[in-house]
Design a protein around this motif. Structure first.
Motif, PDB file in Angstrom:
ATOM      1  N   GLU A 117      -1.301 -43.682 -41.977  1.00 56.92           N
ATOM      2  CA  GLU A 117      -1.324 -43.014 -43.274  1.00 56.92           C
ATOM      3  C   GLU A 117      -1.198 -43.963 -44.456  1.00 56.92           C
ATOM      4  OE1 GLU A 117       3.078 -43.041 -42.013  1.00 56.92           O
ATOM      5  OE2 GLU A 117       1.084 -43.102 -41.111  1.00 56.92           O
ATOM      6  N   CYS A 118      -1.007 -45.253 -44.184  1.00 55.08           N
ATOM      7  CA  CYS A 118      -0.662 -46.186 -45.256  1.00 55.08           C
ATOM      8  C   CYS A 118      -1.872 -46.772 -45.982  1.00 55.08           C
ATOM      9  CB  CYS A 118       0.175 -47.332 -44.688  1.00 55.08           C
ATOM     10  SG  CYS A 118       1.664 -46.793 -43.807  1.00 55.08           S
ATOM     11  N   PHE A 119      -3.029 -46.808 -45.343  1.00 59.11           N
ATOM     12  CA  PHE A 119      -4.135 -47.614 -45.832  1.00 59.11           C
ATOM     13  C   PHE A 119      -5.380 -46.795 -46.134  1.00 59.11           C
ATOM     14  CE2 PHE A 119      -1.382 -50.178 -43.237  1.00 59.11           C
ATOM     15  CZ  PHE A 119      -1.204 -51.314 -44.002  1.00 59.11           C
ATOM     16  N   ARG A 120      -6.245 -47.356 -46.947  1.00 58.52           N
ATOM     17  CA  ARG A 120      -7.534 -46.747 -47.235  1.00 58.52           C
ATOM     18  C   ARG A 120      -8.484 -46.966 -46.065  1.00 58.52           C
ATOM     19  NH1 ARG A 120     -10.015 -49.186 -52.405  1.00 58.52           N
ATOM     20  NH2 ARG A 120     -11.267 -47.288 -52.449  1.00 58.52           N
ATOM     21  N   PRO A 121      -9.273 -45.971 -45.701  1.00 68.35           N
ATOM     22  CA  PRO A 121     -10.301 -46.170 -44.675  1.00 68.35           C
ATOM     23  C   PRO A 121     -11.331 -47.191 -45.156  1.00 68.35           C
ATOM     24  CG  PRO A 121      -9.928 -43.834 -45.107  1.00 68.35           C
ATOM     25  CD  PRO A 121      -9.222 -44.593 -46.184  1.00 68.35           C
ATOM     26  N   ALA A 122     -11.945 -47.882 -44.221  1.00 69.16           N
ATOM     27  CA  ALA A 122     -12.935 -48.886 -44.580  1.00 69.16           C
ATOM     28  C   ALA A 122     -14.082 -48.286 -45.372  1.00 69.16           C
ATOM     29  CB  ALA A 122     -13.464 -49.573 -43.325  1.00 69.16           C
ATOM     30  N   SER A 123     -14.454 -47.048 -45.059  1.00 71.02           N
ATOM     31  CA  SER A 123     -15.565 -46.417 -45.768  1.00 71.02           C
ATOM     32  C   SER A 123     -15.259 -46.258 -47.249  1.00 71.02           C
ATOM     33  CB  SER A 123     -15.880 -45.054 -45.152  1.00 71.02           C
ATOM     34  OG  SER A 123     -14.736 -44.206 -45.191  1.00 71.02           O
ATOM     35  N   GLN A 124     -13.988 -46.170 -47.616  1.00 75.27           N
ATOM     36  CA  GLN A 124     -13.602 -46.091 -49.015  1.00 75.27           C
ATOM     37  C   GLN A 124     -13.366 -47.480 -49.605  1.00 75.27           C
ATOM     38  OE1 GLN A 124     -10.252 -43.484 -49.630  1.00 75.27           O
ATOM     39  NE2 GLN A 124     -11.071 -41.906 -48.276  1.00 75.27           N
ATOM     40  N   ALA A 125     -12.648 -48.313 -48.870  1.00 77.31           N
ATOM     41  CA  ALA A 125     -12.285 -49.630 -49.395  1.00 77.31           C
ATOM     42  C   ALA A 125     -13.502 -50.514 -49.607  1.00 77.31           C
ATOM     43  CB  ALA A 125     -11.302 -50.307 -48.448  1.00 77.31           C
ATOM     44  N   LEU A 126     -14.574 -50.312 -48.804  1.00 76.43           N
ATOM     45  CA  LEU A 126     -15.773 -51.137 -48.917  1.00 76.43           C
ATOM     46  C   LEU A 126     -16.925 -50.403 -49.582  1.00 76.43           C
ATOM     47  CD1 LEU A 126     -15.737 -52.994 -45.473  1.00 76.43           C
ATOM     48  CD2 LEU A 126     -14.937 -53.817 -47.692  1.00 76.43           C
ATOM     49  N   ALA A 127     -16.650 -49.267 -50.185  1.00 74.77           N
ATOM     50  CA  ALA A 127     -17.700 -48.530 -50.886  1.00 74.77           C
ATOM     51  C   ALA A 127     -18.131 -49.299 -52.130  1.00 74.77           C
ATOM     52  CB  ALA A 127     -17.200 -47.143 -51.271  1.00 74.77           C
ATOM     53  N   LEU A 128     -19.443 -49.523 -52.273  1.00 71.45           N
ATOM     54  CA  LEU A 128     -19.935 -50.269 -53.431  1.00 71.45           C
ATOM     55  C   LEU A 128     -19.492 -49.584 -54.714  1.00 71.45           C
ATOM     56  CD1 LEU A 128     -23.550 -51.261 -52.330  1.00 71.45           C
ATOM     57  CD2 LEU A 128     -21.421 -52.543 -52.081  1.00 71.45           C
ATOM     58  N   GLY A 129     -18.984 -50.370 -55.637  1.00 74.76           N
ATOM     59  CA  GLY A 129     -18.493 -49.843 -56.906  1.00 74.76           C
ATOM     60  C   GLY A 129     -17.019 -49.528 -56.920  1.00 74.76           C
ATOM     61  N   SER A 130     -16.374 -49.484 -55.761  1.00 73.29           N
ATOM     62  CA  SER A 130     -14.928 -49.240 -55.730  1.00 73.29           C
ATOM     63  C   SER A 130     -14.210 -50.366 -56.463  1.00 73.29           C
ATOM     64  CB  SER A 130     -14.438 -49.157 -54.279  1.00 73.29           C
ATOM     65  OG  SER A 130     -13.040 -48.934 -54.240  1.00 73.29           O
ATOM     66  N   HIS A 131     -13.230 -50.011 -57.284  1.00 74.51           N
ATOM     67  CA  HIS A 131     -12.573 -51.034 -58.092  1.00 74.51           C
ATOM     68  C   HIS A 131     -11.130 -50.643 -58.388  1.00 74.51           C
ATOM     69  CE1 HIS A 131     -14.091 -48.060 -60.978  1.00 74.51           C
ATOM     70  NE2 HIS A 131     -13.098 -48.431 -61.778  1.00 74.51           N
ATOM     71  N   TYR A 132     -10.341 -51.644 -58.694  1.00 76.21           N
ATOM     72  CA  TYR A 132      -8.980 -51.381 -59.157  1.00 76.21           C
ATOM     73  C   TYR A 132      -8.551 -52.448 -60.145  1.00 76.21           C
ATOM     74  CZ  TYR A 132      -7.725 -54.657 -55.392  1.00 76.21           C
ATOM     75  OH  TYR A 132      -7.655 -55.751 -54.558  1.00 76.21           O
ATOM     76  N   SER A 133      -7.533 -52.090 -60.931  1.00 73.34           N
ATOM     77  CA  SER A 133      -6.947 -52.982 -61.925  1.00 73.34           C
ATOM     78  C   SER A 133      -5.437 -52.850 -61.814  1.00 73.34           C
ATOM     79  CB  SER A 133      -7.420 -52.611 -63.331  1.00 73.34           C
ATOM     80  OG  SER A 133      -6.795 -53.431 -64.301  1.00 73.34           O
ATOM     81  N   LEU A 134      -4.734 -53.966 -61.613  1.00 74.85           N
ATOM     82  CA  LEU A 134      -3.293 -53.944 -61.359  1.00 74.85           C
ATOM     83  C   LEU A 134      -2.598 -54.989 -62.225  1.00 74.85           C
ATOM     84  CD1 LEU A 134      -3.582 -53.996 -57.460  1.00 74.85           C
ATOM     85  CD2 LEU A 134      -3.318 -51.959 -58.880  1.00 74.85           C
ATOM     86  N   VAL A 135      -1.388 -54.659 -62.665  1.00 78.74           N
ATOM     87  CA  VAL A 135      -0.553 -55.603 -63.408  1.00 78.74           C
ATOM     88  C   VAL A 135       0.823 -55.628 -62.746  1.00 78.74           C
ATOM     89  CG1 VAL A 135       0.479 -56.229 -65.616  1.00 78.74           C
ATOM     90  CG2 VAL A 135      -1.784 -55.141 -65.555  1.00 78.74           C
ATOM     91  N   TYR A 136       1.282 -56.825 -62.380  1.00 79.54           N
ATOM     92  CA  TYR A 136       2.570 -56.987 -61.708  1.00 79.54           C
ATOM     93  C   TYR A 136       3.510 -57.860 -62.546  1.00 79.54           C
ATOM     94  CZ  TYR A 136       0.503 -55.256 -57.363  1.00 79.54           C
ATOM     95  OH  TYR A 136      -0.107 -54.476 -56.423  1.00 79.54           O
ATOM     96  N   SER A 137       4.782 -57.527 -62.498  1.00 78.24           N
ATOM     97  CA  SER A 137       5.808 -58.433 -63.017  1.00 78.24           C
ATOM     98  C   SER A 137       6.199 -59.391 -61.911  1.00 78.24           C
ATOM     99  CB  SER A 137       7.031 -57.649 -63.483  1.00 78.24           C
ATOM    100  OG  SER A 137       7.663 -57.013 -62.375  1.00 78.24           O
ATOM    101  N   HIS A 138       6.733 -60.536 -62.281  1.00 77.13           N
ATOM    102  CA  HIS A 138       7.130 -61.577 -61.326  1.00 77.13           C
ATOM    103  C   HIS A 138       8.506 -62.080 -61.716  1.00 77.13           C
ATOM    104  CE1 HIS A 138       6.456 -65.254 -58.778  1.00 77.13           C
ATOM    105  NE2 HIS A 138       7.322 -65.755 -59.653  1.00 77.13           N
ATOM    106  N   ALA A 139       9.421 -62.122 -60.754  1.00 78.50           N
ATOM    107  CA  ALA A 139      10.763 -62.662 -61.009  1.00 78.50           C
ATOM    108  C   ALA A 139      11.199 -63.451 -59.785  1.00 78.50           C
ATOM    109  CB  ALA A 139      11.747 -61.534 -61.296  1.00 78.50           C
ATOM    110  N   GLY A 140      11.529 -64.720 -59.997  1.00 80.70           N
ATOM    111  CA  GLY A 140      11.961 -65.567 -58.894  1.00 80.70           C
ATOM    112  C   GLY A 140      13.301 -66.211 -59.179  1.00 80.70           C
TER     113      GLY A 140
END
Length: 386
Positions: A155-178
């Protein structure tokens, strides 16, 4: 310093899995995080990288005896050489005057209370080799590597048919603290990914995904910016899994010390499945990834010779459980995964992956240098807010 595309690098790239990570002392400092953030893909034929010991001698025999009879032969002893009555032995000594020995011609001996204080023969090394091989994976947990799917896509992951669909995209912003021995480090990472087109990579048909990453970090009063321009190549496999072939990345790091650039191409040999996406809660898998890595590096305008190396990575993935977490003021339903290297005790990365999307909302990496935490500040998947 490692500029690789291991299993976790393509986790995020392909929207499949992410097992966090990061080292604020790397140049570029984002390298460890990016290389662990993305999904693991593989070939089902590469189900086993090592199942048997290449050779069995005194070490393996004594290790096996310690495994089978831990009360009699506790771990911790080292081998030493001994000549007794003209016979050369390899020996391990244990508390209470207990000994195990192996002669050069393969005869096995024991001495101690269990032999009534008399040197006693216990057959030949060849009598034990089959048992030692059968217990190999228990004796040396890091020596047996499996990439077999353990079930259907979880249940955790996207199926390959969705993850590799042409045009699929995402935009992410992460904070970093070390935090660690080199002091505190803070920063931000922006990731843009787009499944671009069908392509060919290393002689195989593939789906090409482009990812651009920008990482800015401040540590010790100095700020550096690292940019990644990557192309990653994968195939859709059976049961909605994915097969990772490799990738190409241009890395540019700019700091007070100057400009540092790397162009890298990594080809997995063989490609591998993202079988961690088939784990049930409590299950784990360990695998070995082998790849050919070619890099060209330029430091402050000075090019270094191009290198081609064979890289080997060891990974253990554990699906620890489902968990609701609050990150940056938002509540998420996640799968908690732990990734580690069985050959590097004390180092691990915890990732909280958004259920059904495989995108990390938090990663916490720990090693000898300290702890690094990345948290999702904002993100969209195909235009929809996460």
């Amino acid at each position: 310093m490692r500029f690789l595309f291991p299993s976790s690098l393509l986790t995020l790239v392909l929207g499949l899995s992410a097992c966090g990570g990061g080292n604020s002392t790397d140049i570029p400092v984002a390298s460890a995080f990016v290389t662990r953030m993305h999904a693991a893909q593989a070939r089902s034929e590469a189900s086993t990288a090592s199942r048997s010991l290449s050779s069995i001698g005194a070490k393996e025999l004594f290790d096996w005896a310690e495994y089978k009879y831990p009360n009699l032969f506790p771990k911790g002893s080292q081998n030493f050489s001994l000549i007794h009555e003209g016979v050369a032995y390899t020996v391990r000594a244990y508390p209470g005057g207990t000994y195990l020995g192996l002669t050069e011609d393969g005869r096995v001996y024991g001495l101690g209370a269990f032999t009534n204080g008399a040197l006693q023969g216990f057959g030949r090394l060849s009598d034990y080799t089959a048992q030692i091989q059968a217990d190999n994976c228990t004796l040396y947990p890091g020596s047996c590597y499996s990439n077999d799917p353990l079930g259907p896509l979880n249940e955790c992951f996207r199926p390959a048919s969705q993850a590799l669909a042409l045009g699929s995209h995402y935009s992410l912003v992460y904070s970093h603290a070390g935090t660690g021995k080199d002091g505190e480090a803070t920063g931000e990472m922006k990731v843009e990914s787009l499944v671009e087109q069908n392509a060919t990579f290393a002689g195989q048909s593939a789906v090409q995904t482009a990812m651009n990453t920008e990482f800015t970090i401040t540590q010790g009063g100095q700020t550096s910016t690292t940019r990644y321009r990557s192309k990653h190549y994968a195939q859709a496999a059976a049961n909605e899994l994915m097969l990772l072939l490799g990738g190409e990345t241009a890395i540019e790091s700019r700091s007070a010390q100057g400009l540092y650039t790397v162009n890298a191409r990594q080809v997995y040999q063989p490609a591998y499945l993202n079988s961690e996406a088939t784990l049930s809660v409590g299950q784990s898998l360990t695998r070995r990834l082998v790849s050919e890595l070619t890099t060209t590096t330029v430091i402050s305008g000075m090019p270094l010779p191009t290198t081609t190396d064979t890289e080997t990575e060891n990974e253990t993935h554990v699906y620890e459980g489902r968990e609701m977490v609050t990150v940056q003021g938002r509540r998420y339903d996640t799968c908690r995964y732990r990734q580690s290297d069985p050959t590097s005790p004390g180092e691990s990365t915890l990732s909280w992956l958004l259920v059904g999307k495989g995108i990390p909302v938090r990663t916490v990496s720990t090693d000898a240098d300290g702890t690094v935490t990345q948290e999702l500040k904002s993100g969209t998947l195909n235009g929809q807010a996460l």
